[in-house]
Design a protein around this motif. Structure first.
Motif, PDB file in Angstrom:
ATOM      1  N   ASN A 175       3.726  17.521 -16.400  1.00 22.85           N
ATOM      2  CA  ASN A 175       4.814  18.222 -17.062  1.00 22.85           C
ATOM      3  C   ASN A 175       4.909  17.897 -18.544  1.00 22.85           C
ATOM      4  O   ASN A 175       5.026  16.740 -18.934  1.00 22.85           O
ATOM      5  CB  ASN A 175       6.144  17.824 -16.409  1.00 22.85           C
ATOM      6  CG  ASN A 175       6.827  18.980 -15.735  1.00 22.85           C
ATOM      7  OD1 ASN A 175       6.266  20.058 -15.637  1.00 22.85           O
ATOM      8  ND2 ASN A 175       8.032  18.759 -15.281  1.00 22.85           N
ATOM      9  N   ARG A 176       4.908  18.927 -19.349  1.00 20.32           N
ATOM     10  CA  ARG A 176       5.171  18.797 -20.775  1.00 20.32           C
ATOM     11  C   ARG A 176       6.313  19.738 -21.114  1.00 20.32           C
ATOM     12  O   ARG A 176       6.353  20.880 -20.651  1.00 20.32           O
ATOM     13  CB  ARG A 176       3.921  19.164 -21.580  1.00 20.32           C
ATOM     14  CG  ARG A 176       4.106  19.130 -23.089  1.00 20.32           C
ATOM     15  CD  ARG A 176       2.804  19.505 -23.789  1.00 20.32           C
ATOM     16  NE  ARG A 176       2.973  19.600 -25.225  1.00 20.32           N
ATOM     17  CZ  ARG A 176       3.399  20.693 -25.857  1.00 20.32           C
ATOM     18  NH1 ARG A 176       3.686  21.797 -25.161  1.00 20.32           N
ATOM     19  NH2 ARG A 176       3.533  20.700 -27.163  1.00 20.32           N
ATOM     20  N   VAL A 177       7.262  19.266 -21.896  1.00 18.89           N
ATOM     21  CA  VAL A 177       8.402  20.097 -22.278  1.00 18.89           C
ATOM     22  C   VAL A 177       7.946  21.124 -23.308  1.00 18.89           C
ATOM     23  O   VAL A 177       7.419  20.775 -24.364  1.00 18.89           O
ATOM     24  CB  VAL A 177       9.549  19.240 -22.854  1.00 18.89           C
ATOM     25  CG1 VAL A 177      10.691  20.134 -23.329  1.00 18.89           C
ATOM     26  CG2 VAL A 177      10.043  18.253 -21.807  1.00 18.89           C
ATOM     27  N   GLU A 178       8.133  22.395 -22.981  1.00 20.02           N
ATOM     28  CA  GLU A 178       7.720  23.476 -23.876  1.00 20.02           C
ATOM     29  C   GLU A 178       8.868  24.018 -24.713  1.00 20.02           C
ATOM     30  O   GLU A 178       8.648  24.572 -25.790  1.00 20.02           O
ATOM     31  CB  GLU A 178       7.107  24.616 -23.056  1.00 20.02           C
ATOM     32  CG  GLU A 178       5.834  24.215 -22.317  1.00 20.02           C
ATOM     33  CD  GLU A 178       5.233  25.358 -21.534  1.00 20.02           C
ATOM     34  OE1 GLU A 178       6.004  26.228 -21.066  1.00 20.02           O
ATOM     35  OE2 GLU A 178       3.994  25.392 -21.394  1.00 20.02           O
ATOM     36  N   LYS A 179      10.104  23.841 -24.214  1.00 26.46           N
ATOM     37  CA  LYS A 179      11.248  24.403 -24.929  1.00 26.46           C
ATOM     38  C   LYS A 179      12.510  23.656 -24.524  1.00 26.46           C
ATOM     39  O   LYS A 179      12.689  23.315 -23.358  1.00 26.46           O
ATOM     40  CB  LYS A 179      11.390  25.895 -24.605  1.00 26.46           C
ATOM     41  CG  LYS A 179      12.436  26.635 -25.413  1.00 26.46           C
ATOM     42  CD  LYS A 179      12.423  28.128 -25.055  1.00 26.46           C
ATOM     43  CE  LYS A 179      13.403  28.916 -25.886  1.00 26.46           C
ATOM     44  NZ  LYS A 179      13.391  30.366 -25.525  1.00 26.46           N
ATOM     45  N   VAL A 180      13.366  23.379 -25.490  1.00 24.35           N
ATOM     46  CA  VAL A 180      14.683  22.795 -25.239  1.00 24.35           C
ATOM     47  C   VAL A 180      15.723  23.770 -25.774  1.00 24.35           C
ATOM     48  O   VAL A 180      15.680  24.147 -26.943  1.00 24.35           O
ATOM     49  CB  VAL A 180      14.846  21.428 -25.934  1.00 24.35           C
ATOM     50  CG1 VAL A 180      16.245  20.864 -25.659  1.00 24.35           C
ATOM     51  CG2 VAL A 180      13.770  20.453 -25.469  1.00 24.35           C
ATOM     52  N   ASP A 215       7.569  16.268 -25.190  1.00 21.47           N
ATOM     53  CA  ASP A 215       7.779  15.085 -24.354  1.00 21.47           C
ATOM     54  C   ASP A 215       7.134  15.294 -22.988  1.00 21.47           C
ATOM     55  O   ASP A 215       7.154  16.399 -22.435  1.00 21.47           O
ATOM     56  CB  ASP A 215       9.273  14.812 -24.166  1.00 21.47           C
ATOM     57  CG  ASP A 215       9.911  14.170 -25.389  1.00 21.47           C
ATOM     58  OD1 ASP A 215       9.161  13.688 -26.256  1.00 21.47           O
ATOM     59  OD2 ASP A 215      11.156  14.159 -25.471  1.00 21.47           O
ATOM     60  N   GLU A 216       6.578  14.222 -22.433  1.00 17.69           N
ATOM     61  CA  GLU A 216       5.983  14.262 -21.097  1.00 17.69           C
ATOM     62  C   GLU A 216       7.012  13.730 -20.106  1.00 17.69           C
ATOM     63  O   GLU A 216       7.372  12.552 -20.145  1.00 17.69           O
ATOM     64  CB  GLU A 216       4.714  13.409 -21.051  1.00 17.69           C
ATOM     65  CG  GLU A 216       3.589  13.907 -21.950  1.00 17.69           C
ATOM     66  CD  GLU A 216       2.880  15.129 -21.381  1.00 17.69           C
ATOM     67  OE1 GLU A 216       3.017  15.368 -20.167  1.00 17.69           O
ATOM     68  OE2 GLU A 216       2.194  15.822 -22.149  1.00 17.69           O
ATOM     69  N   LEU A 219      14.495  23.272 -11.065  1.00 15.78           N
ATOM     70  CA  LEU A 219      13.469  24.208 -11.503  1.00 15.78           C
ATOM     71  C   LEU A 219      13.799  24.772 -12.875  1.00 15.78           C
ATOM     72  O   LEU A 219      14.959  24.779 -13.300  1.00 15.78           O
ATOM     73  CB  LEU A 219      13.348  25.358 -10.497  1.00 15.78           C
ATOM     74  CG  LEU A 219      13.127  24.954  -9.035  1.00 15.78           C
ATOM     75  CD1 LEU A 219      13.142  26.187  -8.148  1.00 15.78           C
ATOM     76  CD2 LEU A 219      11.821  24.206  -8.876  1.00 15.78           C
ATOM     77  N   ASN A 220      12.762  25.256 -13.559  1.00 18.10           N
ATOM     78  CA  ASN A 220      13.006  26.015 -14.777  1.00 18.10           C
ATOM     79  C   ASN A 220      13.871  27.221 -14.449  1.00 18.10           C
ATOM     80  O   ASN A 220      13.779  27.786 -13.359  1.00 18.10           O
ATOM     81  CB  ASN A 220      11.691  26.535 -15.366  1.00 18.10           C
ATOM     82  CG  ASN A 220      10.859  25.444 -16.022  1.00 18.10           C
ATOM     83  OD1 ASN A 220      11.251  24.282 -16.064  1.00 18.10           O
ATOM     84  ND2 ASN A 220       9.699  25.831 -16.525  1.00 18.10           N
ATOM     85  N   LYS A 221      14.691  27.646 -15.391  1.00 17.47           N
ATOM     86  CA  LYS A 221      15.394  28.909 -15.178  1.00 17.47           C
ATOM     87  C   LYS A 221      14.393  30.039 -15.360  1.00 17.47           C
ATOM     88  O   LYS A 221      13.355  29.878 -16.003  1.00 17.47           O
ATOM     89  CB  LYS A 221      16.565  29.059 -16.143  1.00 17.47           C
ATOM     90  CG  LYS A 221      16.197  29.457 -17.561  1.00 17.47           C
ATOM     91  CD  LYS A 221      17.442  29.803 -18.350  1.00 17.47           C
ATOM     92  CE  LYS A 221      17.076  30.479 -19.664  1.00 17.47           C
ATOM     93  NZ  LYS A 221      18.258  30.914 -20.417  1.00 17.47           N
ATOM     94  N   THR A 267       9.632  23.690 -18.789  1.00 20.00           N
ATOM     95  CA  THR A 267       8.522  22.750 -18.670  1.00 20.00           C
ATOM     96  C   THR A 267       7.245  23.467 -18.258  1.00 20.00           C
ATOM     97  O   THR A 267       7.277  24.527 -17.626  1.00 20.00           O
ATOM     98  CB  THR A 267       8.836  21.662 -17.631  1.00 20.00           C
ATOM     99  OG1 THR A 267       8.937  22.258 -16.331  1.00 20.00           O
ATOM    100  CG2 THR A 267      10.140  20.955 -17.965  1.00 20.00           C
ATOM    101  N   GLU A 268       6.143  22.856 -18.603  1.00 20.14           N
ATOM    102  CA  GLU A 268       4.834  23.419 -18.292  1.00 20.14           C
ATOM    103  C   GLU A 268       4.626  23.573 -16.791  1.00 20.14           C
ATOM    104  O   GLU A 268       4.064  24.560 -16.319  1.00 20.14           O
ATOM    105  CB  GLU A 268       3.762  22.504 -18.885  1.00 20.14           C
ATOM    106  CG  GLU A 268       2.341  22.982 -18.719  1.00 20.14           C
ATOM    107  CD  GLU A 268       1.352  22.018 -19.338  1.00 20.14           C
ATOM    108  OE1 GLU A 268       0.205  22.429 -19.564  1.00 20.14           O
ATOM    109  OE2 GLU A 268       1.723  20.851 -19.596  1.00 20.14           O
ATOM    110  N   GLY A 269       5.098  22.601 -16.014  1.00 23.88           N
ATOM    111  CA  GLY A 269       4.882  22.624 -14.572  1.00 23.88           C
ATOM    112  C   GLY A 269       5.929  23.380 -13.789  1.00 23.88           C
ATOM    113  O   GLY A 269       5.762  23.609 -12.592  1.00 23.88           O
ATOM    114  N   GLY A 270       7.045  23.748 -14.430  1.00 27.00           N
ATOM    115  CA  GLY A 270       8.068  24.542 -13.756  1.00 27.00           C
ATOM    116  C   GLY A 270       9.152  23.749 -13.056  1.00 27.00           C
ATOM    117  O   GLY A 270      10.121  24.321 -12.561  1.00 27.00           O
TER     118      GLY A 270
END
Length: 301
Positions: free
Chosen positions: A188-193, A180-181, A298-300, A285-288
């Motif tokens: 940003n692209r979601v890399e992991k949920v 998902d964008e 922010l990403n953990k 996310t790709e962008g953090g």
């Protein structure tokens, strides 16, 4: 306002502290504030009012989605060349605007630091883009811990938390999928949920945007509300902080849904152990970065 990724290098208060440096006095702080920097190509090394200034890094250039170039430069401030830095002169420029801020080192007094923070807040309100650029610059320099490895389930949001998508819609975090964008400071692209089940205590944050912000949800007092586990990192005006380390009065960032601009917002209330849930979610996310209930998180790590 969407951001093109960029890298800034700055020296944070934590970095200064490691070197046991002499603190900046209030008189030195006031002297540094009088320095005049002209647009164009300022000198890499100069003296003014008894203090020495040396450019710390090559000026960094970056752009927002409006195509306007923004630059940030950092100058180490010392009494004499070769001495440890009392702090840094931060030079922000965009089109015909040029703003200077004096960042004291960690060993400086609370009075000097408070004066700096007051200046930073005032300039952030009148110079679009300055606040979030400065916050990210400090975030680049702040050491990160490995606490995420010790407590992997403690960086999460409840299922009903809304996340913004790049197409202008929003979706509950429980419905977000890999690929998902979603909106963030950079593309940003979601890399992991990641989904965790158990018993999780949530902290509720209430924030008030500093200015008009179009968002999808507000509470009855016109505030934005975010429920989150205590260890999740968010972006503040002074860089990255965990929720458990936030204090009332801290400034966070919210996204205006109409313009895409990131505005500062004051944290007005913190309610630890607000409620518990049995399932929580977090995104990589790709962008953090991404926005939870329009608030930049922010990403953990």
């Amino acid at each position: 306002m969407r951001f093109i990724p960029f890298v800034l290098v700055a020296v944070s208060w934590a970095t200064f502290a490691q070197e046991r440096q002499q603190g900046m006095t209030l008189a030195e702080f006031d002297k540094a504030k009088t320095v005049e920097i002209r647009s164009g190509s300022p000198k890499k090394h100069f003296r003014s009012h008894g203090l020495s200034y040396r450019q710390h890094e090559t000026p960094q250039s970056f752009q927002f989605n409006d195509g306007v170039e923004h630059k940030v430069s950092f100058y180490d401030i010392s009494e004499r060349t070769g001495q440890s830095a009392l702090g840094q002169l931060v030079v922000y420029s965009s089109q015909n605007r040029l703003v200077t801020l004096v960042l004291p080192n960690e060993t400086s007094s609370k009075t000097v630091k408070d004066n700096f923070l007051a200046d930073l807040k005032a300039q952030s309100l009148t110079n679009d883009g300055l606040g979030i650029c400065f916050a990210l610059a400090l975030g680049q320099a702040t050491p990160r811990t490995n606490s995420a490895l010790a407590h992997p389930q403690e960086f999460c949001f409840p299922a009903e938390t809304f996340v913004n998508l790049v197409d202008g819609t929003e979706r509950k975090i429980s419905g977000i999928k890999v690929g998902d964008e979603i909106t963030g400071i950079s593309a940003n692209r979601v890399e992991k949920v990641v989904v965790n089940e158990g018993v999780f205590s949530l902290t509720r944050l209430l924030v008030r945007p500093n200015g008009q912000a179009w968002v999808s949800t507000r509470n009855e007092s016109g505030l934005l509300s975010l429920e989150v586990t205590p260890n999740h990192p968010v972006l503040t005006l002074l860089g990255e902080k965990r929720v458990e380390n936030l204090q009332k009065g801290d400034w966070l960032f919210v996204r205006d849904a109409v313009t895409g601009r990131y505005l500062t917002a004051e944290l007005t209330n913190i309610a630890p152990a607000f409620r518990t849930v049995d399932k929580v979610y977090h995104l990589q996310t790709e962008g953090g970065t991404y926005e939870a209930e329009n608030i930049v998180v922010l990403n953990k790590h």
